[in-house]
Design a protein around this motif. Sequence first.
Motif, PDB file in Angstrom:
ATOM      1  N   CYS A  55      39.263 -56.802 -49.363  1.00 12.61           N
ATOM      2  CA  CYS A  55      38.320 -57.531 -48.513  1.00 12.61           C
ATOM      3  C   CYS A  55      36.895 -57.284 -49.050  1.00 12.61           C
ATOM      4  O   CYS A  55      36.429 -56.141 -49.001  1.00 12.61           O
ATOM      5  N   GLN A 109      34.727 -55.323 -46.660  1.00 13.47           N
ATOM      6  CA  GLN A 109      35.027 -53.886 -46.603  1.00 13.47           C
ATOM      7  C   GLN A 109      34.359 -53.168 -47.783  1.00 13.47           C
ATOM      8  O   GLN A 109      33.745 -52.110 -47.633  1.00 13.47           O
ATOM      9  N   LYS A 116      36.476 -50.888 -39.878  1.00 13.02           N
ATOM     10  CA  LYS A 116      36.636 -51.911 -38.836  1.00 13.02           C
ATOM     11  C   LYS A 116      35.494 -51.881 -37.806  1.00 13.02           C
ATOM     12  O   LYS A 116      34.904 -52.915 -37.501  1.00 13.02           O
TER      13      LYS A 116
HETATM   14  S1  SF4 Z   1      37.654 -55.338 -40.357  1.00 16.89           S
HETATM   15 FE1  SF4 Z   1      36.015 -56.434 -41.489  1.00 16.89          FE
HETATM   16  S2  SF4 Z   1      35.765 -55.297 -43.373  1.00 16.89           S
HETATM   17 FE2  SF4 Z   1      37.719 -54.680 -42.500  1.00 16.89          FE
HETATM   18  S3  SF4 Z   1      39.267 -56.007 -43.454  1.00 16.89           S
HETATM   19 FE3  SF4 Z   1      38.624 -56.986 -41.527  1.00 16.89          FE
HETATM   20  S4  SF4 Z   1      36.945 -58.382 -42.122  1.00 16.89           S
HETATM   21 FE4  SF4 Z   1      37.232 -56.931 -43.810  1.00 16.89          FE
END
Ligand code: SF4
Length: 236
Positions: free
Chosen positions: A38, A41, A213
């Motif tokens: 991601c 992330q 998260k």
């Molecule tokens: S919580 Fe946010 S940073 Fe984590 S995988 Fe989902 S979209 Fe990506």
Amino acid sequence: MTVLQSKNIKTGNWLANLMAYTEDEYLQISEIQHFAYCPRQWAIAYMEQQWQENVRTIEGKALHEKAHDDTLKEKRKDTIIVRGMPVASRELGICGICDIVEFIANKRGVNIPAYEGTYQVVPVEYKRGKPKVGEEDILQLTVQAICLEEMLVTEIPYGYLYYGEIRRRTKVEFGEEFRQHIRDMLQQMREYYRRQHTPIVKKRKGCANCSVKDLCISKLNKQKSVAQYITRRIKE
Ligand code: SF4
């Protein structure tokens, strides 16, 4: 303190000679897997340098520490096993640590200082859990292979991912598709660094187990409330 120092990466003397990118421009190999999983992330964890430890990352670290402990080098029959080996690619501008690199006696391999004969180079990366649906682990191992190829002037056709949950290795072949994907990702990451932009992405299944998260959601909520405020003021 330079970025490279702050990344706390073990470096050898040869690394000081890598000048295609400046120290500040070098990225970490571990960034690849987060960006592939991601991009948001990755941006929160590396670009913004915020990190939340959850059970998953702690467990992952424990497994890595196991791969990195003991003596750095050992020989088992026709294989030399090197743990925690620092690697880098001048071409890609990336560096990091390989969990394990196996040097297997092979007539078409490379010379290893202090050992007789020639050896085929095989990187092995330890992971918690089981093989993933996504390609993030494969890409991380592939970038390690690219670094080793450049450093040792050899070709590395395959490596292994070891998964703690199934206690088995999975063979990974380093195809051109993965290599090109890495080059594309590194370009995108450098562009995000240049703009200092954290991408917004759609929620996905893996969000529930994401290590950033809470940060991700609170930042999104803030962005939403700023956007709502601006919209309200325009309407007034
Ligand atoms: S919580 Fe946010 S940073 Fe984590 S995988 Fe989902 S979209 Fe990506």
